[in-house]
Scaffold this motif. Structure first.
Motif, mmCIF file in Angstrom:
data_model
loop_
_atom_site.group_PDB
_atom_site.id
_atom_site.type_symbol
_atom_site.label_atom_id
_atom_site.label_comp_id
_atom_site.label_asym_id
_atom_site.label_seq_id
_atom_site.Cartn_x
_atom_site.Cartn_y
_atom_site.Cartn_z
ATOM 1 N N THR A 184 0.822 -1.127 -0.081
ATOM 2 C CA THR A 184 -0.196 0.080 0.169
ATOM 3 C C THR A 184 1.093 1.105 0.027
ATOM 4 O OG1 THR A 184 -1.712 -1.200 1.089
ATOM 5 C CG2 THR A 184 -1.970 1.378 1.408
ATOM 6 N N VAL A 185 0.556 2.111 -0.756
ATOM 7 C CA VAL A 185 1.393 3.294 -0.971
ATOM 8 C C VAL A 185 0.461 4.578 -0.637
ATOM 9 C CG1 VAL A 185 2.696 4.987 -2.498
ATOM 10 C CG2 VAL A 185 3.254 2.340 -2.632
ATOM 11 N N ALA A 197 1.167 11.746 0.885
ATOM 12 C CA ALA A 197 0.480 12.770 1.937
ATOM 13 C C ALA A 197 1.257 14.218 1.878
ATOM 14 C CB ALA A 197 0.288 12.180 3.080
ATOM 15 N N PRO A 198 0.530 15.266 1.632
ATOM 16 C CA PRO A 198 1.643 16.189 1.891
ATOM 17 C C PRO A 198 2.210 16.591 3.080
ATOM 18 C CG PRO A 198 -0.777 16.812 1.084
ATOM 19 C CD PRO A 198 -0.546 15.531 1.405
ATOM 20 N N GLU A 199 1.565 16.088 4.287
ATOM 21 C CA GLU A 199 2.399 16.417 5.632
ATOM 22 C C GLU A 199 3.610 15.505 5.678
ATOM 23 O OE1 GLU A 199 -0.541 14.590 5.075
ATOM 24 O OE2 GLU A 199 -0.940 12.956 6.442
ATOM 25 N N LEU A 200 3.869 14.563 4.952
ATOM 26 C CA LEU A 200 4.990 13.726 5.395
ATOM 27 C C LEU A 200 6.401 14.425 4.969
ATOM 28 C CD1 LEU A 200 3.577 10.369 3.650
ATOM 29 C CD2 LEU A 200 3.627 10.786 6.089
ATOM 30 N N ALA A 201 7.084 14.452 5.957
ATOM 31 C CA ALA A 201 8.424 14.967 5.455
ATOM 32 C C ALA A 201 9.593 14.030 4.849
ATOM 33 C CB ALA A 201 9.347 15.162 7.008
ATOM 34 N N ALA A 202 9.395 12.744 4.943
ATOM 35 C CA ALA A 202 10.204 11.980 4.138
ATOM 36 C C ALA A 202 9.447 10.608 3.835
ATOM 37 C CB ALA A 202 11.332 11.482 5.036
ATOM 38 N N ASP A 203 10.157 9.870 2.768
ATOM 39 C CA ASP A 203 9.296 8.644 2.615
ATOM 40 C C ASP A 203 9.410 7.656 3.761
ATOM 41 O OD1 ASP A 203 8.606 9.265 -0.044
ATOM 42 O OD2 ASP A 203 10.523 8.803 -0.805
ATOM 43 N N SER A 204 8.787 6.521 3.875
ATOM 44 C CA SER A 204 8.725 5.789 4.964
ATOM 45 C C SER A 204 8.466 4.289 4.472
ATOM 46 C CB SER A 204 8.279 5.963 6.416
ATOM 47 O OG SER A 204 6.693 5.929 5.915
ATOM 48 N N LEU A 205 9.101 3.325 4.972
ATOM 49 C CA LEU A 205 8.666 1.949 4.699
ATOM 50 C C LEU A 205 8.584 1.203 5.794
ATOM 51 C CD1 LEU A 205 8.783 -0.131 2.525
ATOM 52 C CD2 LEU A 205 11.312 -0.444 2.668
ATOM 53 N N ARG A 206 7.302 0.327 5.832
ATOM 54 C CA ARG A 206 6.955 -0.644 6.639
ATOM 55 C C ARG A 206 7.104 -2.074 6.081
ATOM 56 N NH1 ARG A 206 5.946 1.042 11.855
ATOM 57 N NH2 ARG A 206 5.150 -0.901 12.647
ATOM 58 N N LEU A 207 7.982 -3.040 6.314
ATOM 59 C CA LEU A 207 8.104 -4.234 5.728
ATOM 60 C C LEU A 207 7.688 -5.288 6.917
ATOM 61 C CD1 LEU A 207 8.998 -6.423 3.548
ATOM 62 C CD2 LEU A 207 11.248 -6.047 4.359
ATOM 63 N N ARG A 209 5.725 13.131 -0.371
ATOM 64 C CA ARG A 209 6.517 12.279 0.258
ATOM 65 C C ARG A 209 5.503 11.004 0.414
ATOM 66 N NH1 ARG A 209 11.190 12.684 -1.584
ATOM 67 N NH2 ARG A 209 10.421 14.023 -2.838
ATOM 68 N N ALA A 210 5.939 9.669 0.569
ATOM 69 C CA ALA A 210 4.865 8.851 0.700
ATOM 70 C C ALA A 210 5.250 7.664 1.949
ATOM 71 C CB ALA A 210 4.937 7.906 -0.724
ATOM 72 N N GLU A 211 4.117 7.172 2.339
ATOM 73 C CA GLU A 211 4.213 5.954 3.337
ATOM 74 C C GLU A 211 4.128 4.630 2.570
ATOM 75 O OE1 GLU A 211 2.099 7.253 7.172
ATOM 76 O OE2 GLU A 211 0.888 6.008 5.930
ATOM 77 N N VAL A 212 4.939 3.711 2.566
ATOM 78 C CA VAL A 212 4.779 2.441 1.910
ATOM 79 C C VAL A 212 4.776 1.357 3.119
ATOM 80 C CG1 VAL A 212 5.939 0.921 0.316
ATOM 81 C CG2 VAL A 212 6.208 3.399 0.043
ATOM 82 N N ARG A 213 3.621 0.419 2.916
ATOM 83 C CA ARG A 213 3.384 -0.686 3.976
ATOM 84 C C ARG A 213 3.482 -1.695 2.728
ATOM 85 N NH1 ARG A 213 -1.693 -0.946 6.117
ATOM 86 N NH2 ARG A 213 -2.243 0.946 4.858
ATOM 87 N N THR A 214 4.295 -2.602 3.060
ATOM 88 C CA THR A 214 4.379 -3.851 2.441
ATOM 89 C C THR A 214 4.550 -5.117 3.109
ATOM 90 O OG1 THR A 214 5.716 -4.797 0.458
ATOM 91 C CG2 THR A 214 6.849 -3.847 1.729
ATOM 92 N N ALA A 215 3.852 -6.368 2.749
ATOM 93 C CA ALA A 215 4.109 -7.769 3.421
ATOM 94 C C ALA A 215 3.946 -8.740 2.383
ATOM 95 C CB ALA A 215 2.760 -7.648 4.100
ATOM 96 N N ASN A 216 5.135 -9.504 2.956
ATOM 97 C CA ASN A 216 5.086 -10.901 2.058
ATOM 98 C C ASN A 216 4.280 -12.019 2.653
ATOM 99 O OD1 ASN A 216 6.998 -9.732 0.012
ATOM 100 N ND2 ASN A 216 8.614 -10.067 1.314
ATOM 101 N N ASN A 217 3.415 -12.850 2.100
ATOM 102 C CA ASN A 217 2.942 -13.872 2.749
ATOM 103 C C ASN A 217 3.755 -15.248 2.505
ATOM 104 O OD1 ASN A 217 2.664 -14.990 0.006
ATOM 105 N ND2 ASN A 217 0.691 -15.660 0.170
ATOM 106 N N ALA A 255 5.225 -0.915 -8.170
ATOM 107 C CA ALA A 255 5.010 0.034 -9.370
ATOM 108 C C ALA A 255 3.514 0.170 -9.551
ATOM 109 C CB ALA A 255 5.433 -0.841 -10.558
ATOM 110 N N GLY A 256 2.590 -0.928 -9.330
ATOM 111 C CA GLY A 256 1.176 -0.740 -9.409
ATOM 112 C C GLY A 256 0.660 0.142 -8.234
ATOM 113 N N ALA A 257 1.173 -0.006 -6.945
ATOM 114 C CA ALA A 257 0.485 0.609 -5.931
ATOM 115 C C ALA A 257 0.690 2.323 -5.865
ATOM 116 C CB ALA A 257 0.916 0.224 -4.635
ATOM 117 N N ALA A 258 2.037 2.562 -6.284
ATOM 118 C CA ALA A 258 2.534 3.960 -6.342
ATOM 119 C C ALA A 258 1.927 4.751 -7.493
ATOM 120 C CB ALA A 258 4.140 3.960 -6.431
ATOM 121 N N THR A 259 1.991 4.052 -8.378
ATOM 122 C CA THR A 259 1.328 4.820 -9.764
ATOM 123 C C THR A 259 -0.154 5.071 -9.750
ATOM 124 O OG1 THR A 259 1.164 2.730 -11.160
ATOM 125 C CG2 THR A 259 3.036 3.995 -11.555
#
Ligand code: PMV
Length: 337
Positions: A50-51, A54-64, A93-101, A119-123
């Motif tokens: 999920t990407v 949001a304007p309030e984000l100061a930097a990209d972040s990633l939760r794996l 900037r964006a918040e990225v949440r990603t999970a592998n099953n 690629a799909g979620a971000a676009t």
């Protein structure tokens, strides 16, 4: 002026295993490979991403898998998001949440499913509607093999000839439903070492130093044509020897690279020998081995033989686990939760 919209989207994509390997880049800035490759997208395993821009984000972040992640993985994701921001004329900037099953650190390729899902979620989150072909071109810039994970079933990634890469994208050959009996037995090797050199660097070292690299380039087009035809006819007796020939050729390039790239362990080699013995005993190719830049193996077989093949491999020393998979679906958008 760059936009600063808020948008959110979720995409799911599956890993793929190459029957003809991508190994060597002719134009690194554009991720253009020397040779075309061919793969099967896997069922049951996926990455869901999920990407949220949001304007309030100061930097990209990633939760794996639920854990905040920094370092090289976040750098790669952020660099990829820069490309999407460039396409969408977005500065947010964006918040990225990603999970592998499936286990991320297990050595099963997660970069293919990861960058295809990203690629799909971000676009989509950036408000873009790209065609599958355009998504494949974009995903390639994160990880070459990700270009193939946009599609399900049997997929060909065409290297193309153009310098700008417009003719370099994956295309679907046959959907997963084309060959219902096709199986991939994933053999997880217990003692698999953690990769020391990133594939992207390792393959360029092969381009520079393996005396066999050019000879392999000449073999590949013929092999792809024969494999495409065999898959079209669901002809395992023709396809399986070609898969093993290709895997051996890929391994020869790795082993003749300086310094040598040796991805297999003694336990992986024992499993490969077991497949060869099994085919000899039965008197026809009922199984075919392959592997990527790692110690785990993928053994292709058909549903009727899968039980027997699995029993033979599961009991070998050093085999931690076996997973029996079918060809899987294309990448797709999901409802964001
Ligand atoms: O997509 P990358 O950059 O992780 O490289 C993949 C290389 C192989 O897995 C060894 C071969 C392939 O075609 O998937």
């Amino acid at each position: 002026m760059a936009r600063t919209d808020t948008g959110r989207a979720t995409f799911r994509a599956a890993p793929n295993i190459a029957l003809v390997k991508y190994w060597g880049v002719r134009t690194p800035e554009l991720g253009l490979p020397f040779n075309s490759s061919l793969s099967v997208t896997l069922g049951r395993m996926h990455t869901e991403t999920t990407v949220r821009f949001a304007p309030e984000l100061a930097a990209d972040s990633l939760r794996l898998n639920g854990a905040s992640t920094r370092g090289p993985m976040l750098t790669d994701v952020s660099r990829f998001l820069d490309r999407v921001r460039g396409l969408a004329r977005l500065s947010t900037r964006a918040e990225v949440r990603t999970a592998n099953n499936f286990p991320t650190a297990s050595g099963l390729a997660s970069s293919a499913s990861g960058f295809a899902a990203l690629a799909g979620a971000a676009t989509r989150a950036a408000g873009l509607h790209l065609s599958a072909r355009a998504l494949s071109r974009l995903a390639r810039l994160g990880s070459g093999s990700a270009s193939r994970s946009i599609y399900g079933g049997f997929v060909e990634w065409r290297a193309g000839h153009r310098e700008d890469g417009r003719d370099c994208f994956a295309r679907p050959l046959y959907p997963a439903s084309h060959w219902p009996a096709f199986r991939d037995l994933v053999v997880i090797i217990a003692s698999a070492p953690v990769k020391k050199v990133r594939s992207a660097d390792a393959m360029q070292s092969s381009v520079r130093t393996s005396p066999y690299f050019q000879a392999r380039q000449r073999e590949i087009p013929r092999r792809i044509v024969s494999m495409r035809r065999a898959i079209g006819r669901r002809d395992a007796c023709t396809l399986f020897p070609l898969i093993m020939e290709e895997c051996d050729s890929f391994r020869k390039v790795c082993e003749t690279t300086s310094p040598s790239l040796d991805y297999l362990t003694e336990d992986s080699r024992r499993a490969i020998d077991e497949v060869r013995s099994l085919n000899e005993e039965v008197g026809r190719p009922i199984a075919a081995y392959t592997h990527d830049a790692g110690a785990h193996l993928h053994i292709f077989t058909l549903a009727a033989d899968a039980g027997m093949v699995r029993r033979r491999l599961a009991h070998l020393r050093g085999v931690q686990e076996t997973l029996l998979l079918r060809p899987g679906p294309p990448a797709e958008e999901r409802r964001t939760r």
